[in-house]
Structures are given as structure tokens and as C-alpha cells.
Design a protein around this motif. Structure first.
Motif, PDB file in Angstrom:
ATOM      1  N   GLU A   1       0.825  -1.212   0.000  1.00 33.03           N
ATOM      2  CA  GLU A   1       0.000   0.000   0.000  1.00 33.03           C
ATOM      3  C   GLU A   1       0.858   1.260   0.000  1.00 33.03           C
ATOM      4  O   GLU A   1       0.508   2.259  -0.608  1.00 33.03           O
ATOM      5  CB  GLU A   1      -0.914   0.009   1.236  1.00 33.03           C
ATOM      6  N   SER A   2       1.987   1.215   0.715  1.00 33.14           N
ATOM      7  CA  SER A   2       2.821   2.415   0.821  1.00 33.14           C
ATOM      8  C   SER A   2       3.885   2.420  -0.280  1.00 33.14           C
ATOM      9  O   SER A   2       4.488   1.386  -0.569  1.00 33.14           O
ATOM     10  CB  SER A   2       3.492   2.473   2.191  1.00 33.14           C
ATOM     11  N   PRO A   3       4.110   3.564  -0.923  1.00 28.60           N
ATOM     12  CA  PRO A   3       5.117   3.640  -1.989  1.00 28.60           C
ATOM     13  C   PRO A   3       6.522   3.417  -1.437  1.00 28.60           C
ATOM     14  O   PRO A   3       6.810   3.744  -0.284  1.00 28.60           O
ATOM     15  CB  PRO A   3       4.959   5.045  -2.555  1.00 28.60           C
TER      16      PRO A   3
ATOM     17  N   THR B   1      12.665   6.554  -8.435  1.00 30.07           N
ATOM     18  CA  THR B   1      11.280   6.271  -8.803  1.00 30.07           C
ATOM     19  C   THR B   1      10.574   5.576  -7.646  1.00 30.07           C
ATOM     20  O   THR B   1      11.129   4.676  -7.029  1.00 30.07           O
ATOM     21  CB  THR B   1      11.234   5.363 -10.047  1.00 30.07           C
ATOM     22  N   LYS B   2       9.367   6.011  -7.344  1.00 28.86           N
ATOM     23  CA  LYS B   2       8.583   5.374  -6.282  1.00 28.86           C
ATOM     24  C   LYS B   2       7.603   4.397  -6.925  1.00 28.86           C
ATOM     25  O   LYS B   2       6.901   4.738  -7.874  1.00 28.86           O
ATOM     26  CB  LYS B   2       7.826   6.411  -5.472  1.00 28.86           C
TER      27      LYS B   2
ATOM     28  N   LYS C   1       4.285   2.083  -7.160  1.00 31.56           N
ATOM     29  CA  LYS C   1       2.892   2.147  -6.728  1.00 31.56           C
ATOM     30  C   LYS C   1       2.316   0.740  -6.806  1.00 31.56           C
ATOM     31  O   LYS C   1       2.858  -0.127  -7.503  1.00 31.56           O
ATOM     32  CB  LYS C   1       2.099   3.094  -7.633  1.00 31.56           C
ATOM     33  N   ILE C   2       1.228   0.510  -6.117  1.00 28.53           N
ATOM     34  CA  ILE C   2       0.604  -0.809  -6.108  1.00 28.53           C
ATOM     35  C   ILE C   2       0.252  -1.218  -7.545  1.00 28.53           C
ATOM     36  O   ILE C   2      -0.234  -0.416  -8.329  1.00 28.53           O
ATOM     37  CB  ILE C   2      -0.627  -0.833  -5.187  1.00 28.53           C
ATOM     38  N   GLY C   3       0.601  -2.448  -7.893  1.00 27.38           N
ATOM     39  CA  GLY C   3       0.318  -2.981  -9.217  1.00 27.38           C
ATOM     40  C   GLY C   3       1.427  -2.787 -10.233  1.00 27.38           C
ATOM     41  O   GLY C   3       1.334  -3.309 -11.342  1.00 27.38           O
ATOM     42  N   ASP C   4       2.495  -2.048  -9.892  1.00 27.21           N
ATOM     43  CA  ASP C   4       3.615  -1.874 -10.814  1.00 27.21           C
ATOM     44  C   ASP C   4       4.310  -3.213 -11.034  1.00 27.21           C
ATOM     45  O   ASP C   4       4.570  -3.960 -10.091  1.00 27.21           O
ATOM     46  CB  ASP C   4       4.631  -0.868 -10.269  1.00 27.21           C
ATOM     47  N   ARG C   5       4.608  -3.516 -12.296  1.00 23.38           N
ATOM     48  CA  ARG C   5       5.339  -4.736 -12.644  1.00 23.38           C
ATOM     49  C   ARG C   5       6.824  -4.396 -12.744  1.00 23.38           C
ATOM     50  O   ARG C   5       7.208  -3.498 -13.483  1.00 23.38           O
ATOM     51  CB  ARG C   5       4.855  -5.306 -13.957  1.00 23.38           C
ATOM     52  N   VAL C   6       7.641  -5.136 -12.002  1.00 24.68           N
ATOM     53  CA  VAL C   6       9.078  -4.887 -11.966  1.00 24.68           C
ATOM     54  C   VAL C   6       9.792  -6.105 -12.537  1.00 24.68           C
ATOM     55  O   VAL C   6       9.541  -7.233 -12.122  1.00 24.68           O
ATOM     56  CB  VAL C   6       9.565  -4.615 -10.523  1.00 24.68           C
ATOM     57  N   GLU C   7      10.679  -5.865 -13.502  1.00 24.18           N
ATOM     58  CA  GLU C   7      11.489  -6.930 -14.096  1.00 24.18           C
ATOM     59  C   GLU C   7      12.954  -6.597 -13.833  1.00 24.18           C
ATOM     60  O   GLU C   7      13.426  -5.519 -14.181  1.00 24.18           O
ATOM     61  CB  GLU C   7      11.224  -7.009 -15.599  1.00 24.18           C
ATOM     62  N   ILE C   8      13.657  -7.525 -13.199  1.00 27.79           N
ATOM     63  CA  ILE C   8      15.061  -7.329 -12.849  1.00 27.79           C
ATOM     64  C   ILE C   8      15.884  -8.354 -13.617  1.00 27.79           C
ATOM     65  O   ILE C   8      15.633  -9.553 -13.521  1.00 27.79           O
ATOM     66  CB  ILE C   8      15.289  -7.518 -11.333  1.00 27.79           C
ATOM     67  N   LEU C   9      16.847  -7.881 -14.405  1.00 30.54           N
ATOM     68  CA  LEU C   9      17.736  -8.758 -15.155  1.00 30.54           C
ATOM     69  C   LEU C   9      19.098  -8.755 -14.468  1.00 30.54           C
ATOM     70  O   LEU C   9      19.771  -7.728 -14.418  1.00 30.54           O
ATOM     71  CB  LEU C   9      17.874  -8.285 -16.599  1.00 30.54           C
ATOM     72  N   LEU C  10      19.478  -9.902 -13.929  1.00 31.64           N
ATOM     73  CA  LEU C  10      20.762 -10.020 -13.238  1.00 31.64           C
ATOM     74  C   LEU C  10      21.777 -10.678 -14.163  1.00 31.64           C
ATOM     75  O   LEU C  10      21.607 -11.837 -14.538  1.00 31.64           O
ATOM     76  CB  LEU C  10      20.615 -10.864 -11.971  1.00 31.64           C
TER      77      LEU C  10
END
Length: 82
Positions: free
Chosen positions: A11-13, A51-52, A54-63
Motif C-alpha cells: 500500500e505504501s510507496p 522512482t517510487k 505504486k501498487i500494481g507496478d510490474r518490476v522486471e530485474i535482469l541479473l
């Protein structure tokens, strides 16, 4: 290359660098390097480290794969003093 995909559900950014360091189990400085090199996408777009999320943001991390170094032993003379 390892890929981590996740959806932000809090819920919190939270700042993206903090989230990446937690999700990928890396240090904050490594998370910043990943962000600056474009290896972190939020909703399909590269973003800055402040960048903050928000709920529902899709994050893709490439390691990237770790660099393998070859260490060779050297035959050197040592004077051992007791």
C-alpha cells in the motif's frame, strides 16, 4: 542472465532501489548499478533510482551472470621468520 519478475503489492510507496535490493538480494549500490545500466524495468520502461513504486507496478530485474575469474598459483620464494 537471471530474470526476476514481480508485482509490487504494498500500500505504501517505496523507492525502486530499495525494492530491487530486497527482491534480488543485492546491496543498494548494486541495485543502483542495475538501475543505471537499464537492467531494471518498471511496467516495461527503464527508470531512475528515485522512482517510487505504486501498487500494481510490474518490476522486471535482469541479473547478469557473474564474471568467472581464473586464479593461478605462483611459485614464489618466501622467507618465513619465526
Amino acid at each position: 542472465m537471471n530474470r526476476i519478475e514481480t508485482v509490487f503489492e504494498s500500500e505504501s510507496p517505496i523507492r525502486i532501489d530499495v525494492f530491487v535490493s530486497t527482491a534480488a538480494s543485492v546491496s543498494r549500490s548494486r541495485a543502483t548499478q542495475l538501475l543505471e545500466s537499464g537492467n531494471v524495468l518498471v511496467n516495461g520502461v527503464s527508470s531512475g533510482k528515485k522512482t517510487k513504486l505504486k501498487i500494481g507496478d510490474r518490476v522486471e530485474i535482469l541479473l547478469p551472470e557473474p564474471i568467472q575469474y581464473e586464479v593461478k598459483a605462483e611459485n614464489i620464494s618466501l622467507n618465513i621468520v619465526y
